[in-house]
Write a protein that holds these residues in place. Structure first.
Motif, PDB file in Angstrom:
ATOM      1  N   GLU A   1       0.828  -1.203   0.000  1.00 23.42           N
ATOM      2  CA  GLU A   1       0.000   0.000   0.000  1.00 23.42           C
ATOM      3  C   GLU A   1       0.868   1.261   0.000  1.00 23.42           C
ATOM      4  OE1 GLU A   1      -3.892   0.781   0.373  1.00 23.42           O
ATOM      5  OE2 GLU A   1      -3.014  -0.464  -1.206  1.00 23.42           O
ATOM      6  N   ALA A   2       1.933   1.253   0.799  1.00 22.80           N
ATOM      7  CA  ALA A   2       2.842   2.404   0.801  1.00 22.80           C
ATOM      8  C   ALA A   2       3.431   2.607  -0.586  1.00 22.80           C
ATOM      9  CB  ALA A   2       3.947   2.190   1.833  1.00 22.80           C
ATOM     10  N   ARG A   3       3.823   1.528  -1.222  1.00 21.23           N
ATOM     11  CA  ARG A   3       4.399   1.629  -2.571  1.00 21.23           C
ATOM     12  C   ARG A   3       3.361   2.146  -3.566  1.00 21.23           C
ATOM     13  NH1 ARG A   3       5.130  -0.970  -7.367  1.00 21.23           N
ATOM     14  NH2 ARG A   3       7.233  -0.828  -8.263  1.00 21.23           N
TER      15      ARG A   3
ATOM     16  N   PHE B   1       8.868  -3.598  -3.153  1.00 17.72           N
ATOM     17  CA  PHE B   1      10.057  -2.738  -3.142  1.00 17.72           C
ATOM     18  C   PHE B   1      11.277  -3.578  -3.552  1.00 17.72           C
ATOM     19  CE2 PHE B   1       7.271  -0.263  -0.400  1.00 17.72           C
ATOM     20  CZ  PHE B   1       7.531   1.032  -0.818  1.00 17.72           C
ATOM     21  N   THR B   2      11.787  -3.302  -4.730  1.00 17.15           N
ATOM     22  CA  THR B   2      12.891  -4.101  -5.273  1.00 17.15           C
ATOM     23  C   THR B   2      14.216  -3.349  -5.301  1.00 17.15           C
ATOM     24  OG1 THR B   2      12.285  -3.406  -7.513  1.00 17.15           O
ATOM     25  CG2 THR B   2      11.323  -5.461  -6.694  1.00 17.15           C
ATOM     26  N   ARG B   3      14.210  -2.075  -4.982  1.00 15.20           N
ATOM     27  CA  ARG B   3      15.448  -1.306  -4.959  1.00 15.20           C
ATOM     28  C   ARG B   3      16.191  -1.533  -3.641  1.00 15.20           C
ATOM     29  NH1 ARG B   3      14.191   4.461  -8.063  1.00 15.20           N
ATOM     30  NH2 ARG B   3      13.493   3.503 -10.023  1.00 15.20           N
ATOM     31  N   PRO B   4      17.460  -1.141  -3.583  1.00 20.74           N
ATOM     32  CA  PRO B   4      18.241  -1.388  -2.357  1.00 20.74           C
ATOM     33  C   PRO B   4      17.574  -0.801  -1.112  1.00 20.74           C
ATOM     34  CG  PRO B   4      19.697  -0.736  -4.147  1.00 20.74           C
ATOM     35  CD  PRO B   4      18.303  -0.557  -4.656  1.00 20.74           C
TER      36      PRO B   4
ATOM     37  N   ALA C   1      17.228   1.655  17.991  1.00 21.16           N
ATOM     38  CA  ALA C   1      16.249   1.393  16.944  1.00 21.16           C
ATOM     39  C   ALA C   1      16.966   1.116  15.630  1.00 21.16           C
ATOM     40  CB  ALA C   1      15.308   2.584  16.789  1.00 21.16           C
ATOM     41  N   LEU C   2      16.215   0.652  14.655  1.00 18.47           N
ATOM     42  CA  LEU C   2      16.697   0.492  13.281  1.00 18.47           C
ATOM     43  C   LEU C   2      15.942   1.493  12.407  1.00 18.47           C
ATOM     44  CD1 LEU C   2      16.589  -3.412  12.972  1.00 18.47           C
ATOM     45  CD2 LEU C   2      18.464  -1.981  13.804  1.00 18.47           C
ATOM     46  N   VAL C   3      16.667   2.190  11.556  1.00 16.87           N
ATOM     47  CA  VAL C   3      16.056   3.135  10.621  1.00 16.87           C
ATOM     48  C   VAL C   3      16.168   2.540   9.218  1.00 16.87           C
ATOM     49  CG1 VAL C   3      16.026   5.477   9.737  1.00 16.87           C
ATOM     50  CG2 VAL C   3      16.745   5.057  12.106  1.00 16.87           C
ATOM     51  N   VAL C   4      15.035   2.449   8.546  1.00 13.33           N
ATOM     52  CA  VAL C   4      14.960   1.747   7.256  1.00 13.33           C
ATOM     53  C   VAL C   4      14.511   2.729   6.167  1.00 13.33           C
ATOM     54  CG1 VAL C   4      13.926  -0.204   6.030  1.00 13.33           C
ATOM     55  CG2 VAL C   4      14.269  -0.335   8.529  1.00 13.33           C
ATOM     56  N   SER C   5      15.162   2.681   5.035  1.00 15.53           N
ATOM     57  CA  SER C   5      14.767   3.532   3.916  1.00 15.53           C
ATOM     58  C   SER C   5      14.957   2.802   2.597  1.00 15.53           C
ATOM     59  CB  SER C   5      15.552   4.840   3.906  1.00 15.53           C
ATOM     60  OG  SER C   5      16.944   4.584   3.793  1.00 15.53           O
ATOM     61  N   THR C   6      14.058   3.102   1.663  1.00 17.53           N
ATOM     62  CA  THR C   6      14.155   2.577   0.307  1.00 17.53           C
ATOM     63  C   THR C   6      13.321   3.472  -0.601  1.00 17.53           C
ATOM     64  OG1 THR C   6      13.984   0.574  -1.063  1.00 17.53           O
ATOM     65  CG2 THR C   6      12.198   0.980   0.493  1.00 17.53           C
ATOM     66  N   THR C   7      13.348   3.191  -1.883  1.00 15.37           N
ATOM     67  CA  THR C   7      12.592   3.996  -2.842  1.00 15.37           C
ATOM     68  C   THR C   7      11.757   3.105  -3.751  1.00 15.37           C
ATOM     69  OG1 THR C   7      14.469   4.029  -4.368  1.00 15.37           O
ATOM     70  CG2 THR C   7      14.242   5.886  -2.850  1.00 15.37           C
ATOM     71  N   ARG C   8      10.741   3.718  -4.318  1.00 24.44           N
ATOM     72  CA  ARG C   8       9.905   2.976  -5.265  1.00 24.44           C
ATOM     73  C   ARG C   8      10.612   2.923  -6.614  1.00 24.44           C
ATOM     74  NH1 ARG C   8       3.804   4.240  -7.611  1.00 24.44           N
ATOM     75  NH2 ARG C   8       3.918   2.613  -9.203  1.00 24.44           N
TER      76      ARG C   8
END
Length: 268
Positions: free
Chosen positions: A128-130, A194-197, A261-268
């Motif tokens: 849904e976010a994607r 999400f398929t990007r790094p 904590a863990l901080v997570v990031s990626t892009t569409r």
């Protein structure tokens, strides 16, 4: 949890904002807002906004023209958030992260602080976010590391296990601190499309409380842990027991301890 679930209603939103936000959430909210500013989004969707600690930080640091939509499953939490002073207008929307009421490709950034752990179907929430992200848009969220890496929680869990030896409350370990495997996070993001790094950064910080009693009230009464305690026995007696354990470990007066904590990031 449904929108009518009492887990984040009643006295919990006000206690959560007053006790848990300064103790745990403000440092990480500033960190997420800083990262969000680097993306320079024109439109932001916040998931699981709670009482608005990240929302307020976003309102402070983002471009004045950036639109902010803040969502949460709990209307009671959003009502508490909307009652607080904020630097700009924000659209507050009660919404389920697994079924967002927004059009495809509506936002440049989707951000979520310590909410992903609560999503029953994480790949669906990520999908849904994607879906609502524009091509090239960013997903940014954080999750708590394991209990052992968070001092206050470790003491609270041990104290509750001592107080309820036959059936210790499991909420803290299973939900807030139960989604910290980098492999699982990457797998769920991939299942969500999400398929990007994916970047996952361990982020240590320090939690602070005005007293052991304030921290005990926060952990025992200002979140859904309260419901598990009340089902097992006296909330007040359990809170006193946790207060004694925190005092024995951290002393009287203001207390502090490690948190991570863990901080997570990626892009569409």
């Amino acid at each position: 949890m449904s929108s009518s679930d009492p887990a984040f209603s009643g006295s919990i939103p006000e206690l959560y904002e007053r006790l848990m936000v300064p103790m745990l959430f403000e440092p990480y909210a500033r960190d997420l807002a800083r990262r969000a500013r680097e993306v320079a989004p024109a439109s932001v969707l916040e998931l699981a906004a709670g009482t608005g600690v990240v929302t307020r930080q976003l309102a402070e640091v983002l471009s004045p023209d950036a639109a902010i939509v803040a969502t949460d499953l709990s209307q009671a939490m959003l009502d508490e958030a909307a009652s607080r002073e904020i630097a700009r207008p924000v659209e507050w929307v009660a919404a389920d992260a697994m079924s967002l009421p927004f059009a495809d490709a509506s936002f440049d950034l989707v951000v979520c602080q310590f909410g992903v752990m609560f999503f029953p179907d994480k790949p669906t929430a990520f999908a849904e976010a994607r879906r609502v992200l524009r091509p090239g848009g960013s997903l940014l969220f954080n999750v708590w590391d394991e209990v052992a890496a968070n001092d206050f929680v470790a003491v609270v869990q041990a104290a509750l296990a001592e107080f309820f030896p036959e059936d210790p409350p499991s909420f803290m370990a299973e939900l807030p601190h139960g989604y910290h495997s980098a492999d699982r996070i990457r797998r769920d993001l991939e299942l969500g499309g999400f398929t990007r790094p994916v970047a996952i950064e361990t982020r240590p910080d320090e939690s602070r409380a005005s007293s052991a009693e304030a921290a005990a009230i926060a952990y025992c009464q200002a979140n859904p842990n309260r419901l598990q305690i009340e089902r097992r026995g006296s909330l007040d007696a359990a809170t006193r027991h946790v207060t004694a354990a925190l005092t024995a470990r951290f002393g009287s007066g203001p207390i502090k301890g490690r948190m991570q904590a863990l901080v997570v990031s990626t892009t569409r």
